[in-house]
Scaffold this active site. Structure first.
Site, PDB file in Angstrom:
ATOM      1  N   CYS A   2      20.477   0.303 -25.044  1.00 39.95           N
ATOM      2  CA  CYS A   2      22.203   0.351 -24.072  1.00 39.95           C
ATOM      3  C   CYS A   2      22.140  -0.389 -22.784  1.00 39.95           C
ATOM      4  O   CYS A   2      21.335  -0.380 -22.307  1.00 39.95           O
ATOM      5  CB  CYS A   2      22.505   1.566 -23.799  1.00 39.95           C
ATOM      6  SG  CYS A   2      22.232   3.568 -25.083  1.00 39.95           S
ATOM      7  N   ARG A  27      20.400  -5.700 -25.694  1.00 41.31           N
ATOM      8  CA  ARG A  27      19.591  -3.656 -25.906  1.00 41.31           C
ATOM      9  C   ARG A  27      20.544  -2.514 -26.589  1.00 41.31           C
ATOM     10  O   ARG A  27      20.022  -2.116 -26.763  1.00 41.31           O
ATOM     11  CB  ARG A  27      19.811  -3.146 -23.756  1.00 41.31           C
ATOM     12  CG  ARG A  27      19.686  -4.061 -23.307  1.00 41.31           C
ATOM     13  CD  ARG A  27      20.223  -3.981 -21.496  1.00 41.31           C
ATOM     14  NE  ARG A  27      19.289  -2.460 -21.341  1.00 41.31           N
ATOM     15  CZ  ARG A  27      17.807  -2.718 -20.798  1.00 41.31           C
ATOM     16  NH1 ARG A  27      17.230  -3.647 -20.552  1.00 41.31           N
ATOM     17  NH2 ARG A  27      17.428  -1.499 -20.604  1.00 41.31           N
ATOM     18  N   TRP A  75      22.861   1.734 -28.426  1.00 45.53           N
ATOM     19  CA  TRP A  75      21.908   1.948 -29.280  1.00 45.53           C
ATOM     20  C   TRP A  75      21.637   3.654 -29.593  1.00 45.53           C
ATOM     21  O   TRP A  75      20.883   4.439 -28.550  1.00 45.53           O
ATOM     22  CB  TRP A  75      20.724   1.644 -28.546  1.00 45.53           C
ATOM     23  CG  TRP A  75      19.641   1.570 -29.838  1.00 45.53           C
ATOM     24  CD1 TRP A  75      19.274   0.885 -30.635  1.00 45.53           C
ATOM     25  CD2 TRP A  75      18.554   2.155 -30.283  1.00 45.53           C
ATOM     26  NE1 TRP A  75      17.997   0.716 -31.322  1.00 45.53           N
ATOM     27  CE2 TRP A  75      17.979   1.931 -31.300  1.00 45.53           C
ATOM     28  CE3 TRP A  75      18.425   3.414 -29.595  1.00 45.53           C
ATOM     29  CZ2 TRP A  75      16.879   2.143 -31.881  1.00 45.53           C
ATOM     30  CZ3 TRP A  75      16.917   3.912 -29.828  1.00 45.53           C
ATOM     31  CH2 TRP A  75      16.665   3.715 -31.141  1.00 45.53           C
ATOM     32  N   ASN A 101      22.725   5.907 -20.400  1.00 45.09           N
ATOM     33  CA  ASN A 101      21.805   4.883 -20.994  1.00 45.09           C
ATOM     34  C   ASN A 101      20.095   5.897 -20.969  1.00 45.09           C
ATOM     35  O   ASN A 101      20.049   6.399 -19.862  1.00 45.09           O
ATOM     36  CB  ASN A 101      20.763   3.411 -20.733  1.00 45.09           C
ATOM     37  CG  ASN A 101      19.313   3.157 -21.777  1.00 45.09           C
ATOM     38  OD1 ASN A 101      18.705   3.464 -22.570  1.00 45.09           O
ATOM     39  ND2 ASN A 101      18.812   2.316 -20.673  1.00 45.09           N
ATOM     40  N   GLY A 102      19.974   6.561 -22.226  1.00 43.18           N
ATOM     41  CA  GLY A 102      18.416   7.210 -21.953  1.00 43.18           C
ATOM     42  C   GLY A 102      18.676   8.728 -23.213  1.00 43.18           C
ATOM     43  O   GLY A 102      19.565   8.825 -23.770  1.00 43.18           O
ATOM     44  N   GLU A 489       1.116  -9.704 -35.477  1.00 42.86           N
ATOM     45  CA  GLU A 489       2.088  -9.223 -35.297  1.00 42.86           C
ATOM     46  C   GLU A 489       2.761 -10.415 -35.945  1.00 42.86           C
ATOM     47  O   GLU A 489       4.278 -10.797 -36.054  1.00 42.86           O
ATOM     48  CB  GLU A 489       2.142 -10.949 -33.808  1.00 42.86           C
ATOM     49  CG  GLU A 489       2.562 -11.914 -33.239  1.00 42.86           C
ATOM     50  CD  GLU A 489       3.980 -10.287 -32.281  1.00 42.86           C
ATOM     51  OE1 GLU A 489       3.289  -8.925 -32.313  1.00 42.86           O
ATOM     52  OE2 GLU A 489       4.568 -10.804 -31.819  1.00 42.86           O
ATOM     53  N   LYS A 493       6.986  -9.649 -37.039  1.00 42.53           N
ATOM     54  CA  LYS A 493       8.173 -10.939 -37.013  1.00 42.53           C
ATOM     55  C   LYS A 493       8.582 -10.526 -38.357  1.00 42.53           C
ATOM     56  O   LYS A 493       9.933 -10.673 -38.016  1.00 42.53           O
ATOM     57  CB  LYS A 493       7.726 -11.776 -36.588  1.00 42.53           C
ATOM     58  CG  LYS A 493       6.983 -12.355 -35.185  1.00 42.53           C
ATOM     59  CD  LYS A 493       7.854 -13.024 -33.981  1.00 42.53           C
ATOM     60  CE  LYS A 493       8.240 -10.843 -33.357  1.00 42.53           C
ATOM     61  NZ  LYS A 493       7.565 -10.503 -32.421  1.00 42.53           N
ATOM     62  N   GLU A 496      10.812  -7.494 -38.620  1.00 40.52           N
ATOM     63  CA  GLU A 496      11.804  -7.376 -37.910  1.00 40.52           C
ATOM     64  C   GLU A 496      12.372  -7.421 -38.460  1.00 40.52           C
ATOM     65  O   GLU A 496      14.343  -7.232 -37.585  1.00 40.52           O
ATOM     66  CB  GLU A 496      11.483  -6.904 -36.065  1.00 40.52           C
ATOM     67  CG  GLU A 496      10.652  -8.146 -35.750  1.00 40.52           C
ATOM     68  CD  GLU A 496      10.112  -7.484 -34.536  1.00 40.52           C
ATOM     69  OE1 GLU A 496      10.561  -6.576 -33.890  1.00 40.52           O
ATOM     70  OE2 GLU A 496       9.193  -8.511 -33.552  1.00 40.52           O
ATOM     71  N   HIS A 512     -10.017  -3.815 -49.374  1.00 38.72           N
ATOM     72  CA  HIS A 512     -10.309  -2.063 -49.328  1.00 38.72           C
ATOM     73  C   HIS A 512      -9.502  -1.765 -49.685  1.00 38.72           C
ATOM     74  O   HIS A 512      -8.723  -0.335 -48.806  1.00 38.72           O
ATOM     75  CB  HIS A 512     -11.331  -1.482 -47.989  1.00 38.72           C
ATOM     76  CG  HIS A 512     -12.559  -1.988 -47.975  1.00 38.72           C
ATOM     77  ND1 HIS A 512     -13.324  -2.185 -48.392  1.00 38.72           N
ATOM     78  CD2 HIS A 512     -12.708  -3.426 -47.098  1.00 38.72           C
ATOM     79  CE1 HIS A 512     -15.228  -1.979 -48.466  1.00 38.72           C
ATOM     80  NE2 HIS A 512     -14.243  -2.770 -47.411  1.00 38.72           N
ATOM     81  N   LYS A 611      16.208  -4.725 -28.362  1.00 38.09           N
ATOM     82  CA  LYS A 611      15.141  -4.859 -26.735  1.00 38.09           C
ATOM     83  C   LYS A 611      14.301  -4.692 -26.086  1.00 38.09           C
ATOM     84  O   LYS A 611      13.213  -4.375 -26.348  1.00 38.09           O
ATOM     85  CB  LYS A 611      15.975  -6.412 -26.302  1.00 38.09           C
ATOM     86  CG  LYS A 611      14.965  -7.237 -25.426  1.00 38.09           C
ATOM     87  CD  LYS A 611      13.846  -7.713 -26.201  1.00 38.09           C
ATOM     88  CE  LYS A 611      13.537  -9.020 -25.406  1.00 38.09           C
ATOM     89  NZ  LYS A 611      11.884 -10.065 -26.769  1.00 38.09           N
TER      90      LYS A 611
HETATM   91  O1  M6R Z   1       9.072  -4.257 -23.373  1.00 38.57           O
HETATM   92  P1  M6R Z   1       7.819  -4.444 -23.768  1.00 38.57           P
HETATM   93  O2  M6R Z   1       6.983  -5.655 -24.354  1.00 38.57           O
HETATM   94  O3  M6R Z   1       7.095  -3.223 -23.186  1.00 38.57           O
HETATM   95  O4  M6R Z   1       7.853  -3.935 -25.642  1.00 38.57           O
HETATM   96  C1  M6R Z   1       7.685  -3.735 -26.438  1.00 38.57           C
HETATM   97  C2  M6R Z   1       7.940  -3.925 -28.053  1.00 38.57           C
HETATM   98  O5  M6R Z   1       9.216  -3.279 -28.121  1.00 38.57           O
HETATM   99  C3  M6R Z   1       8.147  -5.084 -28.652  1.00 38.57           C
HETATM  100  O6  M6R Z   1       6.866  -5.403 -28.209  1.00 38.57           O
HETATM  101  C4  M6R Z   1       8.790  -4.875 -29.868  1.00 38.57           C
HETATM  102  O7  M6R Z   1       8.020  -5.046 -30.581  1.00 38.57           O
HETATM  103  C5  M6R Z   1       9.375  -6.182 -30.440  1.00 38.57           C
HETATM  104  N1  M6R Z   1      10.096  -5.592 -30.593  1.00 38.57           N
HETATM  105  C6  M6R Z   1       8.562  -6.745 -30.569  1.00 38.57           C
HETATM  106  O8  M6R Z   1       9.083  -8.288 -31.043  1.00 38.57           O
END
Ligand code: M6R
Length: 616
Positions: A2, A27, A75, A101-102, A489, A493, A496, A512, A611
């Site tokens: 948000c 956000r 969000w 927000n929260g 990672e 990527k 997501e 395994h 984000k």
């Molecule tokens: O702001 P942060 O680094 O604490 O965020 C952590 C995760 O939410 C963030 O890395 C998330 O997994 C990303 N979308 C990855 O691309």
């Protein structure tokens, strides 16, 4: 999660809030709304589902005569995506508009209380409850002055359990805007006869670089020329005014079609920024002025516990390999969300390190609070100056990667890899690592930006690989040792932003269980840059090929593999082993990006994500 914008001042409020929301859209982006106080001191309210731009279907910002307003991009947490659940929320008797927000955790108790007082509700949100609670306490006040507005919010928030960043308008106080925070970021931009409230600096930096970061349980009541900050208990706060250290252009996309693409291309400069000022005078070790408060404690530390989420967690896993190898200090990497509720035994000589791009991830903040509660020194590594992590930790390191807007972390991740590799060598040099080893690391570090530029030239090749595989619905990502976090990672990527199921494993672990997935339809991306252990990886490759699994290799030129033995072979430059994961990550970023493009996905705003994850 948000985004909030609030404005009071000399400019027309609506266009500024609308533009601010567009900057904060990363956000949260399932619905949006704007509430304004018109020149005749009445409210106007516009809400719609979808992106911020969808608001233009119901209002024209330039036609508004308002100089005070609030806006929100959502969000969803409580209540489905709908116009009625979109913010701002109006209180039952119409005295207040509020954006939030929260999460209000005791929303049921508060709602029952208000139902007994004959309040009714139109939405499924926790936010509407808060708007009504404020109104309830406001109606107990003797006057309709701004002071009563403030007292009503203080009283309401004293009954709230949970997290909030709030911006509130009161119809009786048409020249005032109120902001409050607990656990969800909020800052106040101070301009010339104006104040701007926002969830982050991206919405403010066009108008002013002077900001105040609100702290938890602080409330700010402001008009165009006055700002008063106090606590929930009415103690006055004298807040520090800080300067935002980046320019509005840094938050623009420039020539790039997507922020993610721009941010992938910024990685050479991001590494330059991460290194700047962090090399010892004799070029044999990294150094970190920000860690000075720990003094000689570094020599006493016998264990490091890292806490983080998502990509930052992957970066910490890399740190485990590197710190144990170079400094011989045992390291554990915890999901921040798990650490908080575990009773992890820590010794007196344990150091806790929290890593977070945004510095606002709620799970990571909770882990930080738990570590502090138990009396451990906590170091923070974050990209956002003034973020909660930067303020709550004992000391730390800034990434200086510039604003990262794409929801998928790219440059912030590689910047974390770089800083954590430097931390490993720094600790190594304090203990076992000799001068020449230190010098060779620093040399490689200084050459790294150039090698990143060379790696970026691989984009076209990787785009063609994505063209071949974009219809595949599942992938395996494999890597050994320091390339295992890169495999994780790469898989994250792809999941997501391209919505393709992908799983990262240590290469040998594949046999395994995951090998059951291997088939023509399930390609495997293998990272292999360690020549010494390549024969083992080669065995894994043969096992996959024997089952008709396509192989996409990411390797350095020295790896003794015949390129014809894989369906695709990407050669990246060779660098110091501690830095090689940075170069190996870039093809994975490009692959996810081009897969997402071909699958028609919204690269910068993937579905269901936001984000900055400021809820548990
Ligand atoms: O702001 P942060 O680094 O604490 O965020 C952590 C995760 O939410 C963030 O890395 C998330 O997994 C990303 N979308 C990855 O691309």
């Amino acid at each position: 999660m948000c985004g909030i914008v609030g404005y009071v001042g000399r400019r027309p409020a609506a266009p500024l809030i609308f533009e601010g929301l567009q900057h904060l859209e990363y956000r949260g982006y399932d619905s949006a709304g704007i509430g304004l106080i018109k020149a005749d001191d009445t409210f106007e309210l516009y809400r719609n589902v979808g992106r911020v731009a969808a608001l233009l279907e119901c209002f024209e910002p330039r036609q508004s005569d308002s100089h005070v307003g609030i806006g929100h991009t959502r969000w969803a947490t409580h209540g489905a995506v709908s116009v009625l659940n979109a913010h701002p929320h109006r209180s039952y008797h119409g005295d207040f508009l509020l954006v939030h927000n929260g999460v209000i955790e005791n929303f049921k108790t508060l709602k029952s209380f208000l139902l007994e007082k004959d309040y009714a509700f139109y939405s499924d949100t926790d936010t509407e409850i808060l708007a009504n609670l404020i109104e309830f306490y406001y109606q107990q006040q003797a006057t309709t002055e701004p002071a009563s507005f403030l007292q009503a919010v203080q009283e309401a928030l004293r009954h709230v359990q949970g997290t909030y960043g709030l911006a509130v308008l009161c119809q009786d106080c048409p020249n005032h805007l109120l902001a409050a925070r607990n656990g969800s970021p909020l800052l106040i931009g101070i301009g010339d006869n104006e104040h701007i409230v926002a969830s982050d600096a991206a919405a403010i930096v066009t108008y002013t670089s002077q900001v105040i970061y609100l702290r938890d349980r602080e409330i700010a009541l402001m008009s165009s020329d006055d700002l008063q900050i106090c606590t929930l208990q009415s103690e006055n706060v004298s807040a520090e005014v800080c300067t935002i250290d980046w320019s509005p252009e840094e938050a623009e996309r420039g020539q790039h079609e997507h922020y993610m693409h721009k941010e992938i291309y910024e990685q050479a400069q991001v590494i330059v920024n991460a290194i700047r000022g962090h090399i010892s005078d004799d070029f044999s070790s990294p150094r970190f002025g920000g860690l000075a408060p720990l003094g000689n404690r570094w020599n006493e530390i016998d264990r490091i516990v890292f806490c983080a989420c998502g990509s930052a967690w992957h970066a910490c896993l890399e740190a485990e390999y590197l710190i144990e190898h170079y400094a011989h200090i045992p390291v554990e990497v915890e999901y921040a969300s798990e650490f908080r509720y575990r009773n992890a035994p820590l010794s007196k000589r344990t150091l806790v390190v929290v890593v977070s791009q945004s510095g606002e991830t709620l799970d990571t903040l909770a882990a930080l609070a738990e570590a502090k509660r138990r009396g451990y020194p906590v170091v923070g590594i974050t990209n956002v100056v003034g973020s909660t992590i930067s303020r709550e930790t004992d000391c730390g390191i800034y990434q200086h990667a510039g604003p990262e807007i794409g929801v998928a972390s790219t440059k912030a991740f590689t910047s974390q890899l770089c800083i954590l590799a430097m931390l490993a060598v720094y600790l190594g040099r304090l203990r076992h690592m000799d001068y020449t080893e230190g010098v060779s690391f620093i040399q490689a570090l200084q050459e790294l930006p150039q090698k990143i530029e060379e790696t970026l030239l691989l984009e076209q090749q990787i785009s063609e690989i994505a063209q071949r595989y974009y219809q595949s619905e599942q992938f395996l990502f494999l890597g050994r040792q320091t390339l295992f976090p890169v495999a994780l990672e790469g898989a994250l990527k792809l999941k997501e932003i391209a919505y393709v199921y992908a799983q990262g494993y240590p290469s040998a672990e594949m046999k395994h269980g995951p090998i059951a997935l291997v088939s023509k339809e399930c390609p495997t991306v293998i990272f292999a840059t360690q020549a010494a252990i390549f024969p083992k990886t080669l065995s894994n490759i043969q096992e996959i090929r024997a089952r008709n699994g396509p192989i996409i290799m990411v390797a350095t030129g020295e790896i003794p593999m015949d390129p014809s033995e894989s369906e695709a072979f990407v050669i990246i430059p060779k660098t110091h082993p501690a830095l090689q994961p940075i170069l190996a990550t870039i093809p994975a970023q490009f692959f996810a990006y081009h897969m997402a493009l071909r699958r028609g996905c919204d690269v910068d705003k993937p579905r269901n994500l936001a984000k900055s994850v400021t809820v548990e």
